[in-house]
Design a protein around this motif. Structure first.
Motif, mmCIF file in Angstrom:
data_model
loop_
_atom_site.group_PDB
_atom_site.id
_atom_site.type_symbol
_atom_site.label_atom_id
_atom_site.label_comp_id
_atom_site.label_asym_id
_atom_site.label_seq_id
_atom_site.Cartn_x
_atom_site.Cartn_y
_atom_site.Cartn_z
ATOM 1 N N ILE A 95 -26.626 10.250 32.421
ATOM 2 C CA ILE A 95 -25.175 10.832 32.447
ATOM 3 C C ILE A 95 -24.190 11.205 32.659
ATOM 4 O O ILE A 95 -23.796 13.074 32.879
ATOM 5 N N PHE A 96 -22.874 10.761 32.094
ATOM 6 C CA PHE A 96 -22.494 11.260 31.404
ATOM 7 C C PHE A 96 -22.505 12.495 29.978
ATOM 8 O O PHE A 96 -22.064 13.253 30.466
ATOM 9 N N MET A 97 -24.023 12.611 29.040
ATOM 10 C CA MET A 97 -23.748 13.127 28.743
ATOM 11 C C MET A 97 -24.451 14.806 29.441
ATOM 12 O O MET A 97 -23.953 16.224 28.536
ATOM 13 N N SER A 98 -24.661 14.610 30.369
ATOM 14 C CA SER A 98 -25.123 15.832 30.866
ATOM 15 C C SER A 98 -24.036 16.266 31.676
ATOM 16 O O SER A 98 -24.187 17.648 31.881
ATOM 17 N N TYR A 99 -23.110 15.094 32.064
ATOM 18 C CA TYR A 99 -21.661 15.797 32.479
ATOM 19 C C TYR A 99 -21.206 17.037 31.448
ATOM 20 O O TYR A 99 -21.037 18.318 31.776
ATOM 21 N N SER A 100 -21.564 16.478 29.887
ATOM 22 C CA SER A 100 -20.480 17.040 29.884
ATOM 23 C C SER A 100 -20.957 18.228 28.573
ATOM 24 O O SER A 100 -20.579 19.314 29.018
ATOM 25 N N ILE A 101 -22.333 18.543 29.145
ATOM 26 C CA ILE A 101 -23.608 19.397 29.093
ATOM 27 C C ILE A 101 -23.230 20.569 30.444
ATOM 28 O O ILE A 101 -22.972 21.890 30.096
ATOM 29 N N ILE A 102 -23.068 20.310 31.849
ATOM 30 C CA ILE A 102 -23.159 20.910 32.494
ATOM 31 C C ILE A 102 -21.271 21.565 32.373
ATOM 32 O O ILE A 102 -21.056 22.577 32.807
ATOM 33 N N MET A 103 -20.420 20.912 32.025
ATOM 34 C CA MET A 103 -18.900 21.338 31.844
ATOM 35 C C MET A 103 -19.178 22.572 30.604
ATOM 36 O O MET A 103 -18.387 23.055 30.917
ATOM 37 N N ALA A 104 -20.365 21.955 29.721
ATOM 38 C CA ALA A 104 -19.844 22.888 28.630
ATOM 39 C C ALA A 104 -20.348 25.005 29.062
ATOM 40 O O ALA A 104 -19.338 25.674 28.584
ATOM 41 N N ILE A 105 -20.955 24.344 29.496
ATOM 42 C CA ILE A 105 -22.037 25.591 30.650
ATOM 43 C C ILE A 105 -20.799 26.490 31.452
ATOM 44 O O ILE A 105 -20.437 27.618 31.262
ATOM 45 N N ILE A 106 -19.959 25.799 32.017
ATOM 46 C CA ILE A 106 -19.193 26.374 32.503
ATOM 47 C C ILE A 106 -18.059 26.199 32.351
ATOM 48 O O ILE A 106 -17.406 28.203 32.434
ATOM 49 N N TRP A 107 -17.158 26.227 30.764
ATOM 50 C CA TRP A 107 -16.856 26.923 30.096
ATOM 51 C C TRP A 107 -16.923 27.865 29.093
ATOM 52 O O TRP A 107 -16.532 28.614 30.009
ATOM 53 N N ALA A 108 -18.313 27.768 29.277
ATOM 54 C CA ALA A 108 -18.742 28.983 29.169
ATOM 55 C C ALA A 108 -19.395 30.693 30.355
ATOM 56 O O ALA A 108 -18.783 31.536 29.747
ATOM 57 N N LEU A 109 -19.380 30.132 31.176
ATOM 58 C CA LEU A 109 -19.108 31.418 32.218
ATOM 59 C C LEU A 109 -17.964 31.833 32.083
ATOM 60 O O LEU A 109 -17.740 32.674 33.178
ATOM 61 N N MET A 110 -17.340 31.353 31.565
ATOM 62 C CA MET A 110 -15.690 31.036 32.203
ATOM 63 C C MET A 110 -15.243 32.013 31.089
ATOM 64 O O MET A 110 -13.828 32.110 31.088
ATOM 65 N N GLU A 111 -16.143 32.729 30.136
ATOM 66 C CA GLU A 111 -15.604 33.428 29.288
ATOM 67 C C GLU A 111 -14.371 32.418 28.041
ATOM 68 O O GLU A 111 -14.027 33.010 27.669
ATOM 69 N N SER A 112 -14.916 31.450 28.418
ATOM 70 C CA SER A 112 -14.210 30.697 27.330
ATOM 71 C C SER A 112 -15.373 29.485 25.728
ATOM 72 O O SER A 112 -15.605 28.423 25.867
ATOM 73 N N PRO A 113 -15.394 31.067 24.823
ATOM 74 C CA PRO A 113 -16.525 29.990 23.782
ATOM 75 C C PRO A 113 -16.160 28.998 22.920
ATOM 76 O O PRO A 113 -16.891 27.820 23.012
ATOM 77 N N ASP A 114 -14.967 29.089 23.347
ATOM 78 C CA ASP A 114 -14.303 27.262 21.722
ATOM 79 C C ASP A 114 -13.971 26.381 22.336
ATOM 80 O O ASP A 114 -14.816 25.145 22.568
ATOM 81 N N LEU A 115 -13.912 25.911 24.066
ATOM 82 C CA LEU A 115 -14.085 25.278 24.593
ATOM 83 C C LEU A 115 -14.938 24.497 25.118
ATOM 84 O O LEU A 115 -16.107 23.863 25.051
ATOM 85 N N ALA A 116 -16.016 25.700 24.827
ATOM 86 C CA ALA A 116 -17.634 25.360 25.564
ATOM 87 C C ALA A 116 -18.215 24.841 24.199
ATOM 88 O O ALA A 116 -19.406 23.689 24.100
#
Length: 96
Positions: free
Chosen positions: A34-55
């Motif tokens: 679940i922790f790993m899926s949390y990180s993947i979801i957060m990476a997708i959110i960062w990408a949608l916020m147009e912040s690819p370096d954080l993603a």
């Protein structure tokens, strides 16, 4: 409301569900997953916020490195538990 906004809301809801369920889960392996899926979801959110370096950083560190370290640690604990159940002697230094 556009489909992108609906997708963002769904991702945020999934993020909250993952955050709550990782704290509720009593077993370690599902908690790590679940922790790993949390990180993947957060990476997708960062990408949608147009912040690819954080993603990329969130995906690599959050789901990749941290997740693998948690899994390796869990594997080591399970091996020690199995050895102790079989009656093999385990030094106290190995448990630290």
């Amino acid at each position: 409301m556009t489909i992108i906004e609906i997708f963002k809301i769904i991702l945020l809801l999934l993020l909250v569900i993952c955050a709550i369920s990782v704290n509720i889960t009593r077993k370690l392996l599902p908690a790590v997953i679940i922790f790993m899926s949390y990180s993947i979801i957060m990476a997708i959110i960062w990408a949608l916020m147009e912040s690819p370096d954080l993603a990329v950083t969130e995906a690599a560190v959050g789901a990749g490195v941290s997740g693998m370290l948690f899994l390796l640690t869990l594997r080591k604990f399970r091996k020690k538990d199995k050895d102790m159940e079989e009656g093999l002697e385990v030094d106290q230094e190995d448990l630290r």
